[in-house]
Motif scaffolding. Sequence first.
Motif, PDB file in Angstrom:
ATOM      1  N   LEU A 160       0.842  -1.405   0.039  1.00 14.78           N
ATOM      2  CA  LEU A 160      -0.026   0.186   0.065  1.00 14.78           C
ATOM      3  C   LEU A 160       0.868   1.207  -0.054  1.00 14.78           C
ATOM      4  CD1 LEU A 160      -2.733  -0.742   2.592  1.00 14.78           C
ATOM      5  CD2 LEU A 160      -3.140  -0.256   0.116  1.00 14.78           C
ATOM      6  N   LEU A 161       2.113   1.083   0.728  1.00 10.83           N
ATOM      7  CA  LEU A 161       2.779   2.379   0.676  1.00 10.83           C
ATOM      8  C   LEU A 161       3.850   2.566  -0.227  1.00 10.83           C
ATOM      9  CD1 LEU A 161       3.227   1.770   4.717  1.00 10.83           C
ATOM     10  CD2 LEU A 161       1.350   3.197   3.481  1.00 10.83           C
TER      11      LEU A 161
ATOM     12  N   LEU B 114      -4.612   5.158   2.438  1.00 11.31           N
ATOM     13  CA  LEU B 114      -5.470   4.352   3.445  1.00 11.31           C
ATOM     14  C   LEU B 114      -6.818   4.476   3.046  1.00 11.31           C
ATOM     15  CD1 LEU B 114      -3.423   5.009   6.551  1.00 11.31           C
ATOM     16  CD2 LEU B 114      -3.648   2.786   5.224  1.00 11.31           C
ATOM     17  N   ARG B 115      -7.242   5.765   2.823  1.00 14.10           N
ATOM     18  CA  ARG B 115      -8.853   5.861   2.468  1.00 14.10           C
ATOM     19  C   ARG B 115      -9.266   5.025   1.347  1.00 14.10           C
ATOM     20  NH1 ARG B 115      -8.309  11.266   2.891  1.00 14.10           N
ATOM     21  NH2 ARG B 115      -9.160  12.113   4.636  1.00 14.10           N
TER      22      ARG B 115
ATOM     23  N   ARG C 250      -8.859  -3.186  -0.545  1.00 11.32           N
ATOM     24  CA  ARG C 250      -7.710  -3.862  -0.289  1.00 11.32           C
ATOM     25  C   ARG C 250      -7.320  -4.107   1.186  1.00 11.32           C
ATOM     26  NH1 ARG C 250      -3.891   0.279  -2.934  1.00 11.32           N
ATOM     27  NH2 ARG C 250      -5.829   1.453  -3.041  1.00 11.32           N
ATOM     28  N   LEU C 251      -8.103  -3.000   2.166  1.00 14.46           N
ATOM     29  CA  LEU C 251      -8.023  -3.125   3.500  1.00 14.46           C
ATOM     30  C   LEU C 251      -9.433  -3.701   3.748  1.00 14.46           C
ATOM     31  CD1 LEU C 251      -5.909  -0.318   4.826  1.00 14.46           C
ATOM     32  CD2 LEU C 251      -4.946  -2.774   4.893  1.00 14.46           C
TER      33      LEU C 251
ATOM     34  N   TYR D 183      -4.254   8.469  11.544  1.00 16.05           N
ATOM     35  CA  TYR D 183      -5.074   7.488  12.032  1.00 16.05           C
ATOM     36  C   TYR D 183      -6.179   8.329  12.841  1.00 16.05           C
ATOM     37  CZ  TYR D 183      -2.227   3.104  11.312  1.00 16.05           C
ATOM     38  OH  TYR D 183      -1.673   2.300  10.860  1.00 16.05           O
ATOM     39  N   GLU D 184      -5.925   9.319  13.474  1.00 10.81           N
ATOM     40  CA  GLU D 184      -7.030  10.191  14.185  1.00 10.81           C
ATOM     41  C   GLU D 184      -8.003  10.793  13.094  1.00 10.81           C
ATOM     42  OE1 GLU D 184      -4.420  11.723  18.022  1.00 10.81           O
ATOM     43  OE2 GLU D 184      -5.096  13.264  16.375  1.00 10.81           O
ATOM     44  N   GLN D 185      -7.362  11.214  12.058  1.00  7.90           N
ATOM     45  CA  GLN D 185      -8.259  11.868  11.121  1.00  7.90           C
ATOM     46  C   GLN D 185      -8.927  10.927  10.543  1.00  7.90           C
ATOM     47  OE1 GLN D 185      -8.735  14.945  10.130  1.00  7.90           O
ATOM     48  NE2 GLN D 185      -9.982  14.508   8.348  1.00  7.90           N
ATOM     49  N   LEU D 186      -8.598   9.556  10.208  1.00  7.28           N
ATOM     50  CA  LEU D 186      -9.476   8.702   9.431  1.00  7.28           C
ATOM     51  C   LEU D 186     -10.282   8.026  10.495  1.00  7.28           C
ATOM     52  CD1 LEU D 186      -6.538   6.651   7.361  1.00  7.28           C
ATOM     53  CD2 LEU D 186      -8.468   8.365   6.612  1.00  7.28           C
ATOM     54  N   ALA D 187     -10.148   8.079  11.746  1.00  6.44           N
ATOM     55  CA  ALA D 187     -11.017   7.426  12.905  1.00  6.44           C
ATOM     56  C   ALA D 187     -12.286   8.440  12.827  1.00  6.44           C
ATOM     57  CB  ALA D 187     -10.323   7.526  14.081  1.00  6.44           C
TER      58      ALA D 187
END
Lengths: 474, 474
Positions: free
Chosen positions: B17-18, B37-38, B45-46, B73-77
Amino acid sequence: VERATETSIDRTSSRELLVDLADVPRGRLGTALENALRAAIRDGRLRAGSRLPSTRALAADLSVSRGVVVKTYEQLAAEGYLTTAPGSAARVPALQVAGDGRARPATAPADRWEVDFRPGTPSLGSLPRADWERAVRRGFASLTDAELGYGDPRGLPRLREALADYLGRVRGAVVDPAHVVVVNGFAQGLAVAARLLGELGFDRVGVEDPGSVQTSEMLADNGIDLAPVAVDGCGLDVSAVGDLRAVLITPAHQFPTGVVLAPERRRQLVEWADRVDGLVIEDDYDAEYRYDHHPVGVVQGIAPHRVLLGGTTSKTLAPGIRIGWLAAPPALAEAAARHKRQIDLMSPVLEQAAFAEFLSSGQYERHVRRTRTRYRRRRDLLMSLLADALPDAAVEGGAAGLHLLLSTPGVTDEAAVVRHAAGHGVRVAGVGSYQRSSGRWPAGFVLGYGHLTDGALRRGVTVLGDAVRAARAG
Amino acid sequence: VERATETSIDRTSSRELLVDLADVPRGRLGTALENALRAAIRDGRLRAGSRLPSTRALAADLSVSRGVVVKTYEQLAAEGYLTTAPGSAARVPALQVAGDGRARPATAPADRWEVDFRPGTPSLGSLPRADWERAVRRGFASLTDAELGYGDPRGLPRLREALADYLGRVRGAVVDPAHVVVVNGFAQGLAVAARLLGELGFDRVGVEDPGSVQTSEMLADNGIDLAPVAVDGCGLDVSAVGDLRAVLITPAHQFPTGVVLAPERRRQLVEWADRVDGLVIEDDYDAEYRYDHHPVGVVQGIAPHRVLLGGTTSKTLAPGIRIGWLAAPPALAEAAARHKRQIDLMSPVLEQAAFAEFLSSGQYERHVRRTRTRYRRRRDLLMSLLADALPDAAVEGGAAGLHLLLSTPGVTDEAAVVRHAAGHGVRVAGVGSYQRSSGRWPAGFVLGYGHLTDGALRRGVTVLGDAVRAARAG
């Protein structure tokens, strides 16, 4: 009648000033020219009292459309760097240079026009102040403490829901509230769009020709190259879009011609967008004001996955309110919200809560209906005055919006009409000033009327009629 | 105590992914990681239920500071793409994929913290709603019809005058109203600053290390490369600025360490700026709240020609109000106004008129005084609680602002403390999460208290004390 004398301070030194502009991309020339002139005035290369080249001569020197130069002069006049008396060349005024070395305009720019047919300005006195104040009060009371904190860059959920509902019901749009991004007017929407276009790799974007100088420049100022695409009597000539992958259009009421994008063209546009995997930016700026029948729906309604729809309250309420919106294709909604966040974090919650209240209480639609009646009356008066004053001229694009296009067969020099009118205190722009490439659009004049009183309309049409007749004779 | 298990779903696929991120400039990695990640979550894929790598492991994989990953991670959470239960690895939740193909969070992100020491949030309940509503009403009544139209991109003259007066009187700034640009909070001020820096050719800008991740990222999102410059007990280490020509600093109350930039450093900073013909961006974000003596004046006051001073009402009133300002060096004022215009045309006039009224009536200063008393009481309570719970820890930076830094000698693993506290519903960030380069700053924790009740402060300190003791023992 005073006439502008086509002289310049010193053509050679004016050319020297412009050498810096040789390598500037065309889309950015307006900004670069403004800066070069400001700098030259500030540092004294252009001295107080100097006359500037005519817009025509400078446009020819730079090989740009005259509209770019006209807009530049207007901007500098508004900032006090130039004085532009009707019928005379633009001049450099005496500037007070402050202790800090910054030049300041000696006087505040005054609104010196007796009648200003400038399009794009609503009747500012028509903002229903008491109703809006009540909506602000109720909106403020509705805000929780948490909503006064840092929030979703897309805006308050209740406003996005009210907008999705309104756009679906009134504009035929297909909008999920999750894909709405509240912006501070469509200008900011264009800044967001430009960043999105850049991210998609669509660095060159088709703009209508003739078209809005202001919206084009907003894209250009945010790094987008402009590709003029001709507009004809059916709207944008989709076959001329070529290998572009994005266009900015005003399909409901083309600016400035007033043409409605024809159904066949709408289909072609969507086919093109699907074929090239492209994006249509739809500027739905004044379509609420349609006088003959129900407003023409947005293109977004037939292709929500291809259209970034933008709208604003600047024409229906007032520009100073600064509420606009984007409805993004689902796949781009997240990126649009991210770009909004990156230039502005989020819009003020007070206006958002007030507008949500205004929309969901039905007050917004009532206000639009009320002002529509007022604007229709103004339009009817203007059309009847024009029919009397210039019986052989044709009015186009008057079925909607706050401006119309007066087509004047037999006029070959729009600029002569503009100067003549200016000499009598009337400001009017030729359609040529909205053209980027060599114009195909016949001679005509753009008449904004939403903000003008009956008396101003009468006086303006009298002067314009004389100016057109003089130009035909001359 | 639950502890995070340092596993990842599949280290290989996470690395895959990275791969996309390999060529991303460091300053942009946070945004790129978020997007990657989004996208991976959206397109499956995730998969739902997958555990993500720990922030530490992912930061090591990417060679970025852990703060970048934590923030991502915080933003995506917050957006619902991840769930992050205290003490467990972040997981991909089950997403509802709507008919339009866009994934949506199954549930709205909830504020799941019992006590959140997050800095930068004022007490939202302290906004004097009745006073502000009156200012809005009076401000609205003061607006002429013309002021509701398109206006000066710098903002209403009366607000710029009131701000220049206030900044001179209260912050020791030297400001001409002509050089003020009203912006929608300092975030937009940074977007304007970034464009200005780009125009000046200052594409690489020094940022404090440790420092604000949010302001740094705002510059990075607008095309600026970030160069971390160490902060020590006297503030920014000016000798380490090297060949840079611009820095972004928080001299009155360094974020997050709370250090006040020492007088000698201020002189060095101005000397450096003069020597390299450079620019200092001064983020004066919370200095109105100084508890021991009169607030430390701005650096701008000793070098108005070198400093772009930015301020905001987000800490004194509320972030949702969206009023901020820039005071530009005279030579850059025009460019600053132009960049504001190019991303936002102008700020809403209603807030501007209201804030002008609030400032010139003295209500703003009265409000700041009132809340200063409230915040001092909270700070005093927090300091006394900390002295009881952790007698050998030191409080730094508590003389001003809405947060302080708890220095905890003997703690080697800040993350263990953060996890322990999180496992008990208390959110706290280690100073390491604000560091870009390998940290020189001793272990410690950033405690925002402005928004916390007495009960929350008590509970938070109890948990934090246990967590620090456990980490020292462990």
